[in-house]
Design an enzyme around this catalytic site. Structure first.
Site, PDB file in Angstrom:
ATOM      1  N   ASN A 159       0.856  -1.193   0.000  1.00  0.00           N
ATOM      2  CA  ASN A 159       0.000   0.000   0.000  1.00  0.00           C
ATOM      3  C   ASN A 159       0.888   1.237   0.000  1.00  0.00           C
ATOM      4  O   ASN A 159       2.118   1.141  -0.003  1.00  0.00           O
ATOM      5  CB  ASN A 159      -0.959  -0.026   1.195  1.00  0.00           C
ATOM      6  CG  ASN A 159      -0.207  -0.072   2.510  1.00  0.00           C
ATOM      7  OD1 ASN A 159       0.509   0.854   2.859  1.00  0.00           O
ATOM      8  ND2 ASN A 159      -0.352  -1.179   3.240  1.00  0.00           N
ATOM      9  N   ASP A 206      -4.515  -6.474   5.580  1.00  0.00           N
ATOM     10  CA  ASP A 206      -5.479  -7.320   6.288  1.00  0.00           C
ATOM     11  C   ASP A 206      -5.403  -8.768   5.804  1.00  0.00           C
ATOM     12  O   ASP A 206      -5.708  -9.686   6.546  1.00  0.00           O
ATOM     13  CB  ASP A 206      -6.902  -6.783   6.075  1.00  0.00           C
ATOM     14  CG  ASP A 206      -7.130  -5.508   6.876  1.00  0.00           C
ATOM     15  OD1 ASP A 206      -6.672  -5.459   8.033  1.00  0.00           O
ATOM     16  OD2 ASP A 206      -7.732  -4.551   6.342  1.00  0.00           O
ATOM     17  N   LYS A 233       8.180 -17.665 -10.176  1.00  0.00           N
ATOM     18  CA  LYS A 233       7.490 -16.577 -10.861  1.00  0.00           C
ATOM     19  C   LYS A 233       6.319 -17.146 -11.681  1.00  0.00           C
ATOM     20  O   LYS A 233       6.499 -18.110 -12.429  1.00  0.00           O
ATOM     21  CB  LYS A 233       8.473 -15.846 -11.770  1.00  0.00           C
ATOM     22  CG  LYS A 233       7.874 -14.615 -12.398  1.00  0.00           C
ATOM     23  CD  LYS A 233       8.879 -13.903 -13.281  1.00  0.00           C
ATOM     24  CE  LYS A 233       8.164 -12.819 -14.056  1.00  0.00           C
ATOM     25  NZ  LYS A 233       8.918 -12.363 -15.205  1.00  0.00           N
ATOM     26  N   ASP A 268      -4.084  -9.766  13.462  1.00  0.00           N
ATOM     27  CA  ASP A 268      -4.288  -8.366  13.847  1.00  0.00           C
ATOM     28  C   ASP A 268      -3.306  -8.076  14.983  1.00  0.00           C
ATOM     29  O   ASP A 268      -3.547  -8.422  16.150  1.00  0.00           O
ATOM     30  CB  ASP A 268      -5.738  -8.142  14.291  1.00  0.00           C
ATOM     31  CG  ASP A 268      -6.010  -6.667  14.541  1.00  0.00           C
ATOM     32  OD1 ASP A 268      -5.082  -5.943  14.978  1.00  0.00           O
ATOM     33  OD2 ASP A 268      -7.152  -6.232  14.294  1.00  0.00           O
ATOM     34  N   PHE A 290      -3.912   3.368  15.205  1.00  0.00           N
ATOM     35  CA  PHE A 290      -4.168   4.412  14.194  1.00  0.00           C
ATOM     36  C   PHE A 290      -5.297   3.953  13.287  1.00  0.00           C
ATOM     37  O   PHE A 290      -5.443   2.756  13.036  1.00  0.00           O
ATOM     38  CB  PHE A 290      -2.912   4.671  13.353  1.00  0.00           C
ATOM     39  CG  PHE A 290      -2.098   5.817  13.869  1.00  0.00           C
ATOM     40  CD1 PHE A 290      -1.370   5.697  15.037  1.00  0.00           C
ATOM     41  CD2 PHE A 290      -2.079   7.034  13.194  1.00  0.00           C
ATOM     42  CE1 PHE A 290      -0.631   6.755  15.524  1.00  0.00           C
ATOM     43  CE2 PHE A 290      -1.347   8.099  13.664  1.00  0.00           C
ATOM     44  CZ  PHE A 290      -0.618   7.970  14.840  1.00  0.00           C
TER      45      PHE A 290
HETATM   46  N1  CTP Z   1      -3.380  -3.221  12.628  1.00  0.00           N
HETATM   47  C1  CTP Z   1      -2.544  -4.243  13.047  1.00  0.00           C
HETATM   48  N2  CTP Z   1      -2.574  -5.444  12.410  1.00  0.00           N
HETATM   49  C2  CTP Z   1      -3.403  -5.665  11.392  1.00  0.00           C
HETATM   50  C3  CTP Z   1      -4.256  -4.627  10.936  1.00  0.00           C
HETATM   51  C4  CTP Z   1      -4.220  -3.418  11.572  1.00  0.00           C
HETATM   52  O1  CTP Z   1      -1.758  -4.026  13.997  1.00  0.00           O
HETATM   53  N3  CTP Z   1      -3.405  -6.845  10.793  1.00  0.00           N
HETATM   54  C5  CTP Z   1      -3.382  -1.938  13.347  1.00  0.00           C
HETATM   55  C6  CTP Z   1      -2.894  -0.771  12.519  1.00  0.00           C
HETATM   56  O2  CTP Z   1      -1.492  -0.588  12.668  1.00  0.00           O
HETATM   57  C7  CTP Z   1      -3.692   0.381  13.126  1.00  0.00           C
HETATM   58  C8  CTP Z   1      -4.975  -0.250  13.546  1.00  0.00           C
HETATM   59  O3  CTP Z   1      -4.710  -1.636  13.665  1.00  0.00           O
HETATM   60  O4  CTP Z   1      -3.095   0.870  14.298  1.00  0.00           O
HETATM   61  C9  CTP Z   1      -6.148  -0.010  12.637  1.00  0.00           C
HETATM   62  O5  CTP Z   1      -6.014  -0.671  11.451  1.00  0.00           O
HETATM   63  P1  CTP Z   1      -7.159  -0.668  10.320  1.00  0.00           P
HETATM   64  O6  CTP Z   1      -6.656  -1.480   9.217  1.00  0.00           O
HETATM   65  O7  CTP Z   1      -7.547   0.723  10.040  1.00  0.00           O
HETATM   66  O8  CTP Z   1      -8.339  -1.328  11.076  1.00  0.00           O
HETATM   67  P2  CTP Z   1      -8.998  -2.677  10.847  1.00  0.00           P
HETATM   68  O9  CTP Z   1      -9.160  -3.285  12.179  1.00  0.00           O
HETATM   69  O10 CTP Z   1      -8.233  -3.468   9.846  1.00  0.00           O
HETATM   70  O11 CTP Z   1     -10.421  -2.298  10.310  1.00  0.00           O
HETATM   71  P3  CTP Z   1     -10.927  -1.899   8.840  1.00  0.00           P
HETATM   72  O12 CTP Z   1      -9.873  -2.346   7.861  1.00  0.00           O
HETATM   73  O13 CTP Z   1     -12.179  -2.602   8.709  1.00  0.00           O
HETATM   74  O14 CTP Z   1     -11.085  -0.415   8.858  1.00  0.00           O
END
Ligand code: CTP
Length: 404
Positions: A211, A282, A292, A311, A328
């Site tokens: 990203n 995610d 490849k 997560d 965040f």
């Molecule tokens: N985060 C994390 N590990 C993941 C995904 C997210 O530690 N696998 C942490 C990010 O670093 C951030 C927070 O979770 O501090 C929020 O991440 P975000 O992707 O915005 O939230 P999600 O829980 O994934 O929800 P959504 O994608 O549905 O908004």
């Protein structure tokens, strides 16, 4: 500009590293400081007062008996409105003078004559044997005991051809140290763990999913935490940023590697604060190929399957030894509702929302903090200013909060 309005007396003593101080002088000016250069006679052998005057924009003093000062007391006049005195490079001989309170030239007299509230910072620079000499080490111990801030030195190649401890820090490192010396020391003795940047999830050995996170906010928070006196570990996904000075950086690529590195840090040393700034993928590709993936016809497309990544933030927050956790959120809509809900879902005391979702790679931003009391904004500023304000907020909550 992080040194706006600061008056810095910059003292040069004899050493080849004087050439680096030309650059430091410019860097201090760019950060808004006014620089008053004072040089020992030995320093003038390495760089001229003319150069230092041109770079600092101020007349340079080299002599205790300088009639340009009305009362002929430059050691008093030059220190009374100084915010800091920085000696760079600081020679072996000048360390001896500081340790023993000698005052037989303008610079050493000025150091002794400084008011007690004016901090003195030194950047030693010398040959490795001179640095390791027991006499120098005795002087160093005395200097530290007297409350003088010693910056460096570093190890590496030396101008004399030898290698080892005694190299003066680089100008950008000295600038970082000088800026840090003016910051509130709200996290001394605390361990802070931070994730930053994007993750990269491979599809095959040459392709992957990532990203646009630049890592700038996470790196700025790492720097702000270090400036506040914390021991900082930064677990970073792939970014183009150099490692922040003073911070331990662990490089990772995938979310799983980030998770493993974070858990290893928590297992090695208890952390007081965890700030999850990384834009973690995610999902990862379940059927990533070892080789490849080849295009076999004009119409074929690879069929990718995905599985969820751990997560990291939620798993850290669920640990019995959980640090104070800060998350965040970069929402594209309804930040107030989604932010508050995400804080509760992840079971963390503080969540930081980016206002506007086009923050990746930008140098400034605006934040909203969500905690159990509600929410409040930190107004738009550059990411380093925001990071320092966020660290202040975290330190206040840490001090008031027994919940970790
Ligand atoms: N985060 C994390 N590990 C993941 C995904 C997210 O530690 N696998 C942490 C990010 O670093 C951030 C927070 O979770 O501090 C929020 O991440 P975000 O992707 O915005 O939230 P999600 O829980 O994934 O929800 P959504 O994608 O549905 O908004």
């Amino acid at each position: 500009m992080r040194l706006s309005g600061k008056k810095i007396v910059l003292g040069l003593t004899g050493g080849v590293a004087c050439y680096k101080v030309a650059e430091l002088t410019r860097a201090l000016g760019k950060e808004g400081a006014s620089v008053q250069v004072v040089m020992t006679q030995a320093a003038t052998q390495f760089i001229t007062p003319v150069t230092m005057q041109a770079l600092s924009g101020n007349v340079v003093f080299t002599d205790q008996w300088d009639a340009r000062i009305h009362n002929n007391m430059p050691h008093i006049d030059l220190t009374r409105d100084a915010d800091a005195i920085v000696i760079a490079p600081c020679s072996t001989d000048f360390m001896f003078k500081l340790a023993h309170g000698a005052c037989n030239d303008l610079l050493s007299t000025l150091c002794i004559a400084r008011p007690a509230h004016v901090p003195l910072l030194i950047a030693p620079a010398m040959n490795v044997e001179m640095w390791q000499n027991p006499a120098t080490q005795r002087n160093l111990a005395q200097i530290k005991a007297d409350g003088i801030n010693v910056m460096g030195p570093a190890a590496g190649d030396q101008a004399c051809g030898e290698t080892g401890m005694g190299r003066m820090l680089e100008p950008d490192q000295l600038l970082t140290e000088i800026i840090a010396s003016f910051q509130k020391k709200t996290l001394v003795g605390k361990h802070v763990l931070i994730t930053a940047g994007p993750t990269f999830e491979p599809i095959d050995p040459v392709r992957g999913i990532t990203n646009l996170s630049s890592g700038k906010m996470g790196y700025a928070i790492a720097r702000a935490a270090w400036e506040a006196g914390a021991e900082v570990t930064l677990v970073s996904g792939p970014t183009a940023l150099p490692p922040p000075y003073g911070v331990k950086r662990i490089n990772v690529q995938t979310a799983q590697q980030m998770h493993d590195a974070v858990m290893a840090c928590l297992n090695i040393h208890m952390q007081d604060v965890f700030v999850a700034v990384a834009a973690v993928a995610d999902w990862k590709v379940a059927n990533a190929s070892d080789q490849k993936i080849k295009k076999t016809s004009e119409t074929d497309t690879p069929q990718l399957a995905f599985v969820q990544n751990p997560d990291i933030l939620a798993l850290v927050a669920a640990r019995p030894d959980a640090p104070y956790c800060v998350g965040f959120a970069a929402e594209s809509e309804q930040l107030l509702q989604y932010g508050a809900a995400k804080r509760i879902k992840k079971n963390i005391p503080l969540l930081v929302g980016n206002i506007g979702h086009h923050t990746f790679g930008q140098d400034d931003n605006e934040l909203i903090l969500f905690d159990a009391q509600g929410h409040k904004a930190i107004e738009r500023a550059d990411k380093q200013t925001l990071a320092s304000k966020l660290i202040d907020e975290i330190a206040i909550r840490l001090a008031n909060n027994t919940m970790r």
